[in-house]
Design a protein around this motif. Sequence first.
Motif, PDB file in Angstrom:
ATOM      1  N   ASP A 233       0.822  -1.226   0.000  1.00  0.00           N
ATOM      2  CA  ASP A 233       0.000   0.000   0.000  1.00  0.00           C
ATOM      3  C   ASP A 233       0.852   1.270   0.000  1.00  0.00           C
ATOM      4  O   ASP A 233       0.607   2.223   0.748  1.00  0.00           O
ATOM      5  CB  ASP A 233      -0.940   0.009   1.211  1.00  0.00           C
ATOM      6  N   GLU A 286      -4.284  -2.707  -1.922  1.00  0.00           N
ATOM      7  CA  GLU A 286      -4.462  -2.262  -3.297  1.00  0.00           C
ATOM      8  C   GLU A 286      -3.297  -2.690  -4.171  1.00  0.00           C
ATOM      9  O   GLU A 286      -3.473  -3.071  -5.325  1.00  0.00           O
ATOM     10  CB  GLU A 286      -4.609  -0.738  -3.329  1.00  0.00           C
ATOM     11  N   ASP A 287      -2.085  -2.631  -3.634  1.00  0.00           N
ATOM     12  CA  ASP A 287      -0.922  -3.022  -4.420  1.00  0.00           C
ATOM     13  C   ASP A 287       0.233  -3.377  -3.492  1.00  0.00           C
ATOM     14  O   ASP A 287       0.323  -2.919  -2.352  1.00  0.00           O
ATOM     15  CB  ASP A 287      -0.505  -1.891  -5.367  1.00  0.00           C
ATOM     16  N   ASP A 345       5.082  -6.817  -9.737  1.00  0.00           N
ATOM     17  CA  ASP A 345       4.372  -6.171  -8.633  1.00  0.00           C
ATOM     18  C   ASP A 345       2.951  -6.743  -8.552  1.00  0.00           C
ATOM     19  O   ASP A 345       2.354  -7.131  -9.577  1.00  0.00           O
ATOM     20  CB  ASP A 345       4.313  -4.660  -8.825  1.00  0.00           C
ATOM     21  N   THR A 347      -0.576  -5.933  -8.170  1.00  0.00           N
ATOM     22  CA  THR A 347      -1.617  -4.881  -8.195  1.00  0.00           C
ATOM     23  C   THR A 347      -2.938  -5.585  -8.072  1.00  0.00           C
ATOM     24  O   THR A 347      -3.399  -6.294  -8.964  1.00  0.00           O
ATOM     25  CB  THR A 347      -1.557  -4.086  -9.517  1.00  0.00           C
TER      26      THR A 347
END
Length: 351
Positions: A233, A286-287, A345, A347
């Motif tokens: 995040d 969220e990520d 990553d 996401t």
Amino acid sequence: MLQKKKLITAGATFSVALGIGFVMQNGDVLAARSTVEPEPEYVQTETVAPQEELIADQGPVLETPVEAEAEMIVAQVEQEIVIEEPEALILLAAVEPDPVFKPIPLVQSEPVAITSEPLVEQERAEAAVDCSPQMFATPAPAAFAQLDLVAPCHANAGVTIHHQGMMFSVLTDQDGKLSVLAPALAEEAVFIAAFDSGDGAVATIEVPDLVGYERAVLQWQGETAFAINAFEDGALFGQEGHVSALHSRDFAAIDAKQGFLVPLGNPDAPQQLLAEVYTFPIGAAEDVVLSVDASITNSNCNREVTAQSIQISPGSEPEALDLVMIMPSCDSVGDYLVLKNMFKDLTLASN
């Protein structure tokens, strides 16, 4: 196994190499012969009176050691022996005693078996030990498996755990036992424990909750200092959402919808296969930005190093990437390189 110049390249899909060629190997009676000399042939008469009269006529007769010995033999076998002729008794009294008394058994004893009892017990104990290693897997939180290895003939030995391309080496204890938590990389997980001798064991387990987690594995061999960094995040270096070996969290993080990091492998094991695994519950943020640090040390500066990443996500095929690079010169010892392409990553949509 990770090689010096090139790690095992894992493609889009993985297969478990089960054919590792385990070799599991599960593997006087001395009779005491009594020398029986022929017994003198005595003839039994109707009464012992002649013997008594003869002794009375001869006057006092001193008891000799031979007579005492003869009486002892007679008492032992509870058998009355009668001398037929007076001359036989006189001859018996005149014989010099044998300096070593060797009683003649009138009844031959049974043969005696001579055995070495401690040796027999030792052989039985050795036969009772089953040298075949065995491994058992039980479910653990966050799609992990508790592995319990029993290898009584491999005490204090290095063993490599294989699973879906992931490898790490550990040591058994003085009893040849080992317990370790290992992350599953497949819902039908197969774990292999392999010793350098060729012995090994296999354990399988169903891990249905794996569909709820993202997982990133970084593995290498030797003292090369690699490390995973996960920034949840938008967290920056050192903040609460930064997960690394210095702030790894534990299994309780999944209850808080956070990720955690687990180190794998024992650097003291001969194989020196080490790994780090980052686990993150799906939909918790969220990520997540993932990167790898490679520390420059005296042991790896200006040398080629290798590493491998494995990444799994539900609904996607596992992905693997090999790293082969030359570290900077030894003037840079103490610095580190940041590698941002070892992982994708994460996401995620919090739905």
